[in-house]
Structure formats: C-alpha cells, structure tokens
Design an enzyme around this catalytic site. Structure first.
Site, mmCIF file in Angstrom:
data_model
loop_
_atom_site.group_PDB
_atom_site.id
_atom_site.type_symbol
_atom_site.label_atom_id
_atom_site.label_comp_id
_atom_site.label_asym_id
_atom_site.label_seq_id
_atom_site.Cartn_x
_atom_site.Cartn_y
_atom_site.Cartn_z
ATOM 1 C CG ASP A 69 39.930 34.562 39.080
ATOM 2 O OD1 ASP A 69 38.934 35.228 38.331
ATOM 3 O OD2 ASP A 69 40.740 34.146 38.426
ATOM 4 C CB THR A 102 36.797 33.983 34.924
ATOM 5 O OG1 THR A 102 36.791 34.547 36.217
ATOM 6 C CG2 THR A 102 37.926 34.660 34.321
ATOM 7 C CB THR A 103 32.190 33.340 37.917
ATOM 8 O OG1 THR A 103 33.345 33.152 38.783
ATOM 9 C CG2 THR A 103 31.487 32.327 38.480
ATOM 10 C CG ASP A 399 40.104 39.432 38.702
ATOM 11 O OD1 ASP A 399 41.193 38.976 37.865
ATOM 12 O OD2 ASP A 399 38.899 38.785 39.032
#
Ligand code: ADP
Ligand code: MG
Length: 567
Positions: A69, A102-103, A399
């Site tokens: 994550d 998020t990445t 997530d």
C-alpha cells in the site's frame, strides 16, 4: 583589495535573515525538488498493480511491516525532504478520501514533475506550466466523468457482482490477491450488510493469526475475542438462541475495602455490618441484571468472580472488559443501549440477536453475535499465516471495503489496467493540437505523463512496456479501443471492461486531481529557507559565517534584485 573595499563601501550588505539560515533558491532549487520527488516515487514504483512487489520495512524497534500500500509505505519511510513530503501527504489524503489509488497518485505526481523538468531547465517559467497542467487536469476529469459507466438501477444481484469486480481489482495487487474472489464477495456482503451507514468502524476486522486464508469468515453481526474471565465462567452456557442482551458500563465487582479508605470502628461487630452492606450492594445489582431477563451481560468494566459465579448459577453468560469499540458495535447491531446504572432496566434498552455463540477460532475463543436485527454491522474474522501477513491482509481488505463503498455511493466505474489513463492521454494529445502556443507542449507532456500507469504495470509484470504501449496507443487511436488496457496475464493488451478490471471513477478523479495539485505546488516553490533550529545550531552557523562562509548572507545578497523582478 582596495577595489573590494571600495565596492563594499558603496553597497553595504543587507542582512534580512538570522545568521545560520539556510536558503536555496531559483531554478536549481526547483530541479532539486523534482529530483527528490522522483526518488520518492521510485521507492513505491514497483508496488503498482497485480504483479507489483511488496516492500518490507523494518524500524530500529524491530517492527517489521510488509506492505503493498503506497500510503503505508510512504508513512513508514519517514521522508525528511520538505518537497518530497508533499507526496507523502497526498498519498495519505488519497487513502483517507477514497482508500485506494495511493501508489497511483504518487506516481502521477512524480511523472508530471519529471515531464516538467526539461522545460524548467530550459528556463520556462513554472507559472506557465502550472496553468497548463491545471487546464489539462480539468479536461481529464471531465473526460473521465464522461467515460464512466454507471451501475445505478441494476438489480441487487447484478450490483453485487459488479461491486465484487471492483473489489477484486483492488485486491489483485495485494498479498491476498490469490484469493481475491473469495475476499471480494466477503467484502461486498459486509458493505451491503451495513447499508448506508458511513461509519467505517461498523465493519470490524478481527485478526487471528494461524490457519488458512480460506478459514476467514464473515459474521453478519459482531464478533470479538473472548475477554478475560473468572472462575465460574466455564459453567456458563456458551450458546443462546434469541437471547436478550444487557450492555453495561459499570463494574460488577465486590469492592470490600477500597485501598485508601479509612474506617474507624469502636466495636468489631460494626465491621461485619460494613462488609454486609458491600455484599448487599453487589447482590442487589446482580439481582437487577437477572430480573431484566437478559441472558447475556456485557460490560465495558470488570465483571468479578462473584458476579461470574452468580450469573453461571442462573444460566447467564457474561463478559467484562469488553472494549468500547466492540461494545458500541454490539449496541448498534443488537439494538441495545449501554447502561450506566442497573436501576430501571426496561425492555427497550436490551438488545437481541438470533444466535449468540462462543466459538473456537484457531487458538482464540470468540464471542459471536449473529443475525442481529438492525443488521448494521458486519465483522470479518481474518485468518492466515504470520502476523505481518495478516496485518497486510487487513490493510488490503480496508482498501477493498473503501472501494466497494465508493463504488456504491458514486456508482460509476472506469476500466482499469491503464485503459482509462491511455484514453485520457489520447484525448489530451488531440486537444493539445488545437492549441497554438507553448501551452500545446505542456499539455502534451501532461498527456505523456499519464502513460506512466500502464507503463509501470507492464514493467512490474516483466513485460516489454514500449511494445505494449505502442499497441495500446494504436488501439486507442483507432477510436474503438477506449477500454483497452494492459493484459497482465499475457503481456498483451485486452479490453479491461470485458475482463472485469474495474475501478470506481472517483479513484481516478481524485488521483488526478491530487497529483496535479501536488505537482503544481512543488513547481510553485522556488526557494527553501531553513531556519536555524536552536541557539547552539545558530552559534555554530554563526561561527562558520565568521570564518568567511556565511551561507545565509551570501544567498540573500543575490536575492534583492531577483526578488523584485519576481513580485
Ligand atoms: P494503488 O495503490 O494505486 O491502488 P495498486 O497496486 O493497487 O496501486 O495497483 C492499481 C493498479 O493496478 C490500477 O491501475 C489497476 O487498474 C491495476 N490493476 C489491478 N488489477 C489489474 C488486472 N487484473 N489487470 C491489469 N491491471 C490491473
Ligand atoms: Mg490499489
């Protein structure tokens, strides 16, 4: 030397900042900030997508975390560079806003900056870039909204399977990706169970290390680990059908003598009466609990051995020291209200559920309340391997839960696997052609930056990114390949929609928005000033300044003229 003296006499040095202040500025500063951001993105780059790698991070306390994550990794990296910290912040905000991507957001921001770098080096004013980037992001977001497919108005069954697809896409990049269908449907059931309630903590995730991932299960209600119990507990029944449940926030414990209390007695017989009074108080409380008709008594505070035995004799189950969070969830699920007194327990404050059971899960015993009337809670009991594994599994489920919830709320999805990114990129390139002037170049660069997502997905899977990207560009340009993205299984291209690689539109919208804002923010900074931290640091810096290398002063001398031109 005489010439120098003459100069100084004519132009006295102006000192604005404290000695020891470190200031760097201008183009070099901008480029160095961009480099720092690229370095940060490189740290999370390889985690993107279903074939992404995980990171193992351990700190000096010996804590080990394995994660895929972006936000978690960035948080643990403990980045100190001031500009790069902005990337950490957007990853965090993406995590709290939408829970996934998020990445993606970090990669996009860094790529926007990377594309901007040659322009900055060539002396383009960053405000021009910023303006074009903003325009491009508005266009991109409008286009995403236009391309997004709505899942509104579908039947529950259809909706369920659509949502499970979204959850599976999120999970496919995680450690538990191998069991993504299993967990995806579990997550969808959990989210649908709690309905429209926004409180995330209504979905509990309980981790029980050991066992197999597939032993994980969903409780339509609440489950928590058995609390500490006293003698007598073993005689209490461990299963009830349709029990009434009493929730308390009081201690049911015999408090014979409080530690610091002092009682003066003239007659030893009086002592007995005091002890008796204590016993009467506790028995009175216990009687009232029993009379309420509840078969299960939970308290946030301790339930002592006397009470435990008393309840056991009357076939009542009790648990003390239940955590606040769990107690609230039991209250929400069973329709009960937490009581702070045992006086006046009316039927309305008691909760109920279809089945209560204390069950063995792995090495732990769990109290499980299922078939709860208000049905507003769900608990996932997560099993599997080592601690680190199960921690990461929990983050991944989080997530997925967020994604399903977003998809349910906004009910539009876009094709993943880089398909939407390629399509937006194509659209922006076409748009750029209609613009005369430098802005054309900048929007083109922005469009190129968007390709980082499919490229990285390929790289991480070990495929030839150039090859795949060429195919994708050609397909998208043909006008009927809008849904084509990277096929992670073959290394070719495939229709992401048909393959059910779906993402909620809001993930992309938020990511593009946040990444553009972050890039613009970093581009608008052309000076970093570091204040001397403490007196001693100042002293040292002053000493070095006196030695003829006063950096603060030197940096600032150059500033007057430039500063004026800027503002
Ligand atoms: P993030 O932290 O940004 O969510 P992930 O590691 O979860 O990063 O990767 C998300 C990316 O992986 C998305 O662009 C998504 O479209 C892509 N992706 C997920 N599953 C697949 C799949 N089966 N095939 C191709 N791409 C996928
Ligand atoms: Mg993800």
């Amino acid at each position: 030397s005489c010439r120098g003296g003459f100069c100084c006499a004519q132009q006295p040095q102006i000192i604005l900042l404290k000695e020891g202040t470190d200031a760097s500025q201008g183009k070099a500063q901008l480029v160095s900030n961009i480099n720092a951001c690229t370095a940060v993105a490189d740290a999370v780059r390889t985690t993107l997508g279903p074939r992404g790698m995980d990171k193992l991070i351990h700190d000096d306390k010996g804590n080990t975390t394995i994660s895929n994550d972006g936000a978690t990794i960035m948080k643990l990296l403990d980045i100190v560079h001031p500009a790069a910290k902005i990337l950490v912040d957007i990853a965090k905000s993406q995590d709290s806003e939408v829970g996934d991507g998020t990445t993606t957001v970090v990669l996009l921001a860094a790529e926007f900056l990377k594309e901007a770098k040659p322009f900055i080096e060539d002396g383009v004013h960053s405000q021009n870039l910023i303006r074009s980037y903003r325009t491009a992001s508005y266009l991109a977001i409008d286009k995403i909204k236009e391309l997004a497919v709505s899942i509104e108005g579908k039947s529950l069954e259809e909706k369920k399977s659509l949502l499970a697809k979204c959850a599976a896409t999120t999970l496919s990049s995680k450690l538990i990706g191998g069991e993504k269908e299993f967990f995806a449907s579990m997550v969808v059931d959990a989210v649908l169970a709690i309905g429209n309630d926004d409180r995330l903590n209504l979905i509990g995730i309980k981790k029980v290390p050991g066992g197999n991932m597939r032993d994980s299960f969903l409780v339509n209600g609440v489950a928590f680990k058995k609390t500490f119990s006293y003698a007598g507990f073993e005689q209490q029944p461990k299963k009830f059908l349709n029990p009434k449940i009493l929730l308390l926030n009081i201690e049911l414990e015999l408090k014979s003598e409080k530690e610091n209390a002092e009682i003066r007695l003239s007659d030893p017989l009086q002592y007995q009466s005091i002890v008796d009074a204590e016993w009467n108080i506790i028995y009175d409380k216990l009687d009232k609990c029993v009379q309420s008709g509840a078969k299960i008594v939970l308290s946030r505070l301790a339930i002592g051995d006397l009470a435990t035995q008393y309840f056991a004799d009357r076939d009542i189950f009790c648990a003390g020291r239940v955590t606040e969070e769990d107690l609230q969830r039991v209250a929400a699920a069973t329709g009960g209200t937490v009581q702070t007194s045992v006086n006046n327990i009316i039927d309305e404050v008691l909760g109920s559920c279809e089945v209560f059971e204390e069950k063995q899960v792995g090495n732990e015993r769990f109290n499980i309340f299922s078939g709860c009337p208000s049905g507003q809670t769900a608990t996932i009991v997560l099993r599997g391997g080592a601690d680190q594994f199960i921690e990461e599994a929990e983050r991944s489920l989080h997530d997925a839960i967020m994604i399903v919830r977003r998809a349910l709320k906004n009910s539009t999805v876009v094709p993943g696997g880089g398909a939407i990114d390629m399509e937006i990129s194509r659209f922006l390139r076409l748009h750029a052609r209609t613009i005369a002037g430098k802005s054309q170049l900048f929007i083109n660069s922005y469009a190129k930056a968007l390709e980082v997502i499919p490229r990285q997905l390929c790289d991480n899977a070990g495929y030839d990114a150039t090859d795949v990207l060429n195919k994708l560009r050609q397909k998208h340009a043909s006008g009927e390949g809008a849904n084509y993205g990277v096929d992670i299984n073959t290394g070719g291209i495939a229709d992401s929609f048909a393959n059910f690689v779906w993402e909620p539109a809001v993930v992309k919208i938020n990511a593009i928005n946040a990444a553009t804002e972050a890039a613009c923010l970093i581009l608008s900074v052309d000076e970093t000033v570091k204040n001397p931290k403490s007196e001693s640091a100042q002293g040292e810096a002053a000493a070095s300044a006196m030695a003829g290398r006063g950096r603060g002063g030197a940096a600032f001398r150059g500033r007057g003229g430039r500063g004026m031109r800027r503002r």
